[in-house]
Scaffold this active site. Structure first.
Site, PDB file in Angstrom:
ATOM      1  N   ALA A  10       0.831  -1.213   0.000  1.00  0.00           N
ATOM      2  CA  ALA A  10       0.000   0.000   0.000  1.00  0.00           C
ATOM      3  C   ALA A  10       0.863   1.259   0.000  1.00  0.00           C
ATOM      4  N   ILE A  13       6.100   2.393  -3.983  1.00  0.00           N
ATOM      5  CA  ILE A  13       6.583   1.454  -5.009  1.00  0.00           C
ATOM      6  C   ILE A  13       5.734   0.181  -4.987  1.00  0.00           C
ATOM      7  N   LEU A  36      -0.364  -0.317   7.006  1.00  0.00           N
ATOM      8  CA  LEU A  36      -0.966   1.014   6.824  1.00  0.00           C
ATOM      9  C   LEU A  36      -0.433   1.989   7.866  1.00  0.00           C
ATOM     10  N   THR A 125      18.437  -0.956  -1.052  1.00  0.00           N
ATOM     11  CA  THR A 125      18.526   0.411  -1.584  1.00  0.00           C
ATOM     12  C   THR A 125      19.969   0.765  -1.917  1.00  0.00           C
ATOM     13  N   ASP A 126      20.138   1.713  -2.835  1.00  0.00           N
ATOM     14  CA  ASP A 126      21.513   2.163  -3.154  1.00  0.00           C
ATOM     15  C   ASP A 126      22.163   2.873  -1.966  1.00  0.00           C
ATOM     16  N   GLU A 127      21.328   3.293  -0.991  1.00  0.00           N
ATOM     17  CA  GLU A 127      21.899   4.011   0.161  1.00  0.00           C
ATOM     18  C   GLU A 127      22.816   3.139   1.003  1.00  0.00           C
ATOM     19  N   TYR A 149      18.425   4.962   8.673  1.00  0.00           N
ATOM     20  CA  TYR A 149      17.627   4.253   7.658  1.00  0.00           C
ATOM     21  C   TYR A 149      18.510   3.324   6.841  1.00  0.00           C
ATOM     22  N   ALA A 151      21.430   2.181   7.429  1.00  0.00           N
ATOM     23  CA  ALA A 151      22.066   1.125   8.228  1.00  0.00           C
ATOM     24  C   ALA A 151      21.077  -0.001   8.503  1.00  0.00           C
ATOM     25  N   LYS A 153      18.572  -0.803   6.585  1.00  0.00           N
ATOM     26  CA  LYS A 153      18.387  -1.507   5.298  1.00  0.00           C
ATOM     27  C   LYS A 153      19.593  -2.399   4.997  1.00  0.00           C
ATOM     28  N   ASN A 179      13.502   6.523  -6.509  1.00  0.00           N
ATOM     29  CA  ASN A 179      12.338   6.365  -7.380  1.00  0.00           C
ATOM     30  C   ASN A 179      11.508   7.645  -7.410  1.00  0.00           C
ATOM     31  N   ARG A 272      20.615  18.281   6.100  1.00  0.00           N
ATOM     32  CA  ARG A 272      20.330  17.004   6.778  1.00  0.00           C
ATOM     33  C   ARG A 272      21.636  16.509   7.396  1.00  0.00           C
ATOM     34  N   PRO A 273      21.637  16.113   8.686  1.00  0.00           N
ATOM     35  CA  PRO A 273      22.885  15.581   9.265  1.00  0.00           C
ATOM     36  C   PRO A 273      23.310  14.319   8.512  1.00  0.00           C
ATOM     37  N   HIS A 275      24.295  13.954   5.550  1.00  0.00           N
ATOM     38  CA  HIS A 275      23.683  13.927   4.204  1.00  0.00           C
ATOM     39  C   HIS A 275      24.672  13.380   3.177  1.00  0.00           C
TER      40      HIS A 275
HETATM   41  P1  NAD Z   1       6.750   3.823   1.381  1.00  0.00           P
HETATM   42  O1  NAD Z   1       7.156   4.458   2.655  1.00  0.00           O
HETATM   43  O2  NAD Z   1       5.972   4.602   0.397  1.00  0.00           O
HETATM   44  O3  NAD Z   1       5.912   2.495   1.692  1.00  0.00           O
HETATM   45  C1  NAD Z   1       6.259   1.603   2.710  1.00  0.00           C
HETATM   46  C2  NAD Z   1       5.042   0.698   2.947  1.00  0.00           C
HETATM   47  O4  NAD Z   1       5.397  -0.265   3.955  1.00  0.00           O
HETATM   48  C3  NAD Z   1       3.819   1.452   3.471  1.00  0.00           C
HETATM   49  O5  NAD Z   1       2.661   1.032   2.783  1.00  0.00           O
HETATM   50  C4  NAD Z   1       3.747   1.068   4.946  1.00  0.00           C
HETATM   51  O6  NAD Z   1       2.430   1.070   5.471  1.00  0.00           O
HETATM   52  C5  NAD Z   1       4.324  -0.347   4.902  1.00  0.00           C
HETATM   53  N1  NAD Z   1       4.879  -0.763   6.196  1.00  0.00           N
HETATM   54  C6  NAD Z   1       5.740  -0.071   6.990  1.00  0.00           C
HETATM   55  N2  NAD Z   1       6.004  -0.767   8.106  1.00  0.00           N
HETATM   56  C7  NAD Z   1       5.318  -1.933   8.008  1.00  0.00           C
HETATM   57  C8  NAD Z   1       5.206  -3.082   8.828  1.00  0.00           C
HETATM   58  N3  NAD Z   1       5.853  -3.150  10.000  1.00  0.00           N
HETATM   59  N4  NAD Z   1       4.442  -4.114   8.408  1.00  0.00           N
HETATM   60  C9  NAD Z   1       3.772  -4.043   7.229  1.00  0.00           C
HETATM   61  N5  NAD Z   1       3.822  -2.973   6.410  1.00  0.00           N
HETATM   62  C10 NAD Z   1       4.601  -1.936   6.790  1.00  0.00           C
HETATM   63  O7  NAD Z   1       8.092   3.255   0.751  1.00  0.00           O
HETATM   64  P2  NAD Z   1       8.578   3.108  -0.764  1.00  0.00           P
HETATM   65  O8  NAD Z   1       9.250   4.350  -1.174  1.00  0.00           O
HETATM   66  O9  NAD Z   1       7.480   2.559  -1.574  1.00  0.00           O
HETATM   67  O10 NAD Z   1       9.725   2.009  -0.566  1.00  0.00           O
HETATM   68  C11 NAD Z   1       9.430   0.623  -0.671  1.00  0.00           C
HETATM   69  C12 NAD Z   1      10.701  -0.166  -0.475  1.00  0.00           C
HETATM   70  O11 NAD Z   1      11.658   0.216  -1.462  1.00  0.00           O
HETATM   71  C13 NAD Z   1      11.377   0.041   0.865  1.00  0.00           C
HETATM   72  O12 NAD Z   1      11.910  -1.183   1.294  1.00  0.00           O
HETATM   73  C14 NAD Z   1      12.489   1.036   0.553  1.00  0.00           C
HETATM   74  O13 NAD Z   1      13.563   0.895   1.468  1.00  0.00           O
HETATM   75  C15 NAD Z   1      12.876   0.599  -0.839  1.00  0.00           C
HETATM   76  N6  NAD Z   1      13.478   1.624  -1.708  1.00  0.00           N
HETATM   77  C16 NAD Z   1      12.816   2.802  -1.924  1.00  0.00           C
HETATM   78  C17 NAD Z   1      13.350   3.711  -2.827  1.00  0.00           C
HETATM   79  C18 NAD Z   1      12.666   5.029  -3.115  1.00  0.00           C
HETATM   80  O14 NAD Z   1      13.250   5.879  -3.767  1.00  0.00           O
HETATM   81  N7  NAD Z   1      11.435   5.246  -2.667  1.00  0.00           N
HETATM   82  C19 NAD Z   1      14.554   3.428  -3.489  1.00  0.00           C
HETATM   83  C20 NAD Z   1      15.201   2.223  -3.217  1.00  0.00           C
HETATM   84  C21 NAD Z   1      14.631   1.320  -2.337  1.00  0.00           C
HETATM   85  O1  DAU Z   2      18.412   6.344  -2.791  1.00  0.00           O
HETATM   86  C1  DAU Z   2      17.300   5.544  -2.493  1.00  0.00           C
HETATM   87  C2  DAU Z   2      16.551   6.168  -1.354  1.00  0.00           C
HETATM   88  O2  DAU Z   2      15.921   7.332  -1.872  1.00  0.00           O
HETATM   89  C3  DAU Z   2      15.512   5.253  -0.728  1.00  0.00           C
HETATM   90  O3  DAU Z   2      16.161   4.128  -0.189  1.00  0.00           O
HETATM   91  C4  DAU Z   2      14.721   5.996   0.351  1.00  0.00           C
HETATM   92  O4  DAU Z   2      13.696   5.172   0.876  1.00  0.00           O
HETATM   93  C5  DAU Z   2      14.104   7.226  -0.271  1.00  0.00           C
HETATM   94  O5  DAU Z   2      13.439   7.985   0.713  1.00  0.00           O
HETATM   95  C6  DAU Z   2      15.170   8.074  -0.955  1.00  0.00           C
HETATM   96  O6  DAU Z   2      16.059   8.659   0.033  1.00  0.00           O
HETATM   97  P1  DAU Z   2      16.600  10.162  -0.117  1.00  0.00           P
HETATM   98  O7  DAU Z   2      17.021  10.652   1.190  1.00  0.00           O
HETATM   99  O8  DAU Z   2      17.576  10.269  -1.246  1.00  0.00           O
HETATM  100  O9  DAU Z   2      15.230  10.866  -0.608  1.00  0.00           O
HETATM  101  P2  DAU Z   2      14.558  12.274  -0.218  1.00  0.00           P
HETATM  102  O10 DAU Z   2      13.431  12.447  -1.171  1.00  0.00           O
HETATM  103  O11 DAU Z   2      14.294  12.386   1.223  1.00  0.00           O
HETATM  104  O12 DAU Z   2      15.720  13.311  -0.588  1.00  0.00           O
HETATM  105  C7  DAU Z   2      16.257  13.402  -1.884  1.00  0.00           C
HETATM  106  C8  DAU Z   2      17.287  14.498  -1.887  1.00  0.00           C
HETATM  107  O13 DAU Z   2      16.639  15.757  -1.669  1.00  0.00           O
HETATM  108  C9  DAU Z   2      18.309  14.365  -0.770  1.00  0.00           C
HETATM  109  O14 DAU Z   2      19.594  14.784  -1.240  1.00  0.00           O
HETATM  110  C10 DAU Z   2      17.823  15.321   0.306  1.00  0.00           C
HETATM  111  C11 DAU Z   2      17.140  16.425  -0.506  1.00  0.00           C
HETATM  112  N1  DAU Z   2      15.989  17.058   0.174  1.00  0.00           N
HETATM  113  C12 DAU Z   2      15.000  16.269   0.652  1.00  0.00           C
HETATM  114  C13 DAU Z   2      13.923  16.803   1.301  1.00  0.00           C
HETATM  115  C14 DAU Z   2      12.810  15.912   1.819  1.00  0.00           C
HETATM  116  C15 DAU Z   2      15.939  18.437   0.318  1.00  0.00           C
HETATM  117  O15 DAU Z   2      16.844  19.170  -0.145  1.00  0.00           O
HETATM  118  N2  DAU Z   2      14.881  18.973   0.971  1.00  0.00           N
HETATM  119  C16 DAU Z   2      13.867  18.217   1.485  1.00  0.00           C
HETATM  120  O16 DAU Z   2      12.908  18.779   2.067  1.00  0.00           O
END
Ligand code: NAD
Ligand code: DAU
Length: 340
Positions: A10, A13, A36, A125-127, A149, A151, A153, A179, A272-273, A275
């Protein structure tokens, strides 16, 4: 019939993946397991909630009694569920350890008992590579996560691998870059900046704005996961990168241009600390088995901006009425923007 368990389906991704999977595989029956949390929303599953091939189960992956039978019954597990926002992990890391590490352990333990399980996709994740000063991270590189986060992952990533090496659970680990696309929670930079710009609010850009992220359209991510379910090798890690390295300042300007909004909305705020300056992935391993990103970043970003312009019904209630969003926003940005 193929029984697929999608955790976190939900979320951003996960919901895109559930829709993609049901559309593409007529013989797949998908169970979405999702707690949720503030980030998970049933609305994200619009279009598939009534599909007879889809079932939604609300619950916590760390709840063994609930989660284990679902894993044991599955042919495929795609494990997205996680706490995902870096800034929240800096404010309070507890839920990240409970869900991302312990929750993954609960699912992996159950996977040991799953008689028909063909694939367990661990979404990492690439992080986990940490800051990449130059060049591009390869799957064999050392992991140097630098925030709670990443760490957590990294812990889950290696735990999943250990269940392949030790118990032969058919684990594939994926490490995707940032994404973007529809249904992304508006705390992440692209939806936050698009929706703030639409509302005429400041865009809080961290530090000097020169940090670099590599943007991957969520549709291309889903295509990569689909391929890896079929063709990935157990015990292997695959990078999934969009090949679109963009500095945050340039990204912000592009969003403002697409919306026809002025640059004075950009507000440099304290960084961000810890960063990470840059992430960058070498995707040779994945491209060598037939994947490449199809979405051009300019087109994908324009399409995403249009989606948020059209779907104010989706994000306005979150930003304006959801206390979980409001409280977090005030805590994270109040002092930075001088509005607290
Ligand atoms: P998101 O925060 O949008 O969604 C996370 C989902 O997990 C939510 O629906 C939440 O309700 C559910 N969830 C959280 N804790 C839960 C629990 N204890 N039990 C069951 N469900 C739970 O996240 P996203 O951006 O869609 O990321 C999905 C996955 O992809 C994560 O594992 C994230 O680390 C990874 N990822 C995300 C990105 C990105 O850019 N968004 C990039 C690389 C990897
Ligand atoms: O790289 C993959 C990761 O990308 C995923 O594993 C994480 O789940 C996902 O949240 C994302 O992490 P980031 O920290 O890269 O995403 P975020 O959108 O929080 O930030 C993207 C960049 O933008 C980062 O360099 C911080 C900056 N930023 C972010 C926010 C929220 C700002 O400058 N201002 C902001 O308010």
């Amino acid at each position: 019939m193929v029984k697929v368990l999608v955790t976190g389906g939900a979320g951003f991704i996960g919901s895109n993946f559930v829709r993609y999977a049901l559309d593409r595989h007529r013989d797949w029956h998908v169970t979405t397991l999702d707690k949720l949390t503030y980030a998970g929303r049933l609305e994200n599953l619009e279009g598939v909630l009534d599909d007879p091939r889809h079932r939604f189960v609300r619950g916590d992956i760390a709840d063994r009694d609930l989660a284990a039978p679902l894993v044991v019954d599955a042919d495929l597990v795609v494990h997205f569920a996680a706490e995902t926002h870096v800034d929240r992990s800096i404010l309070n890391a507890g839920d990240f350890i409970t869900t991302d590490v312990f929750g993954t352990f609960v699912l992996l333990e159950a996977a040991r008992q799953a008689p028909r399980l063909k694939r367990f996709i661990q979404i990492s994740t690439d992080e986990v590579y940490g800051n990449v000063a130059d060049g591009a991270s390869r799957e064999t590189d050392e992991l140097r996560p630098r925030n709670p986060y990443s760490a957590s992952k990294a812990g889950a990533d290696r735990l999943a691998y250990s269940y392949w090496a030790t118990y032969q659970v058919p684990v594939v680990v994926t490490r995707a870059s940032n994404n973007y696309g529809p249904y992304q929670f508006p705390e992440k930079v692209i939806p936050l900046f698009i929706t703030n710009a639409i509302e005429g609010l400041s865009l809080p850009l961290y530090g000097d704005g020169l940090n670099v992220r590599d943007w991957l359209h969520v549709r291309d991510h889903c295509r990569a996961l689909d391929l890896l379910i079929e063709r990935g090798q157990s015990g292997e890690v695959y990078n999934i990168g969009g090949g679109n390295e963009v500095r945050n300042l340039d990204l912000t300007r592009r969003i403002l241009r697409l919306l026809g909004r002025p640059e004075h909305l950009i507000r440099p705020v304290p960084d961000r600390p810890g960063h990470d300056r840059r992430y960058c992935l070498d995707t040779t391993k994945l491209t060598s088995i037939g994947w490449r990103p199809e979405t051009d970043f300019a087109d994908g970003l324009a399409e995403t901006v249009k989606w948020y312009e059209a779907r104010t019904d989706w994000w306005r209630p979150i930003k304006q009425q959801d206390p979980a969003f409001r409280e977090y926003y005030d805590l994270q940005y109040g002092r930075r923007l001088g509005t607290s």
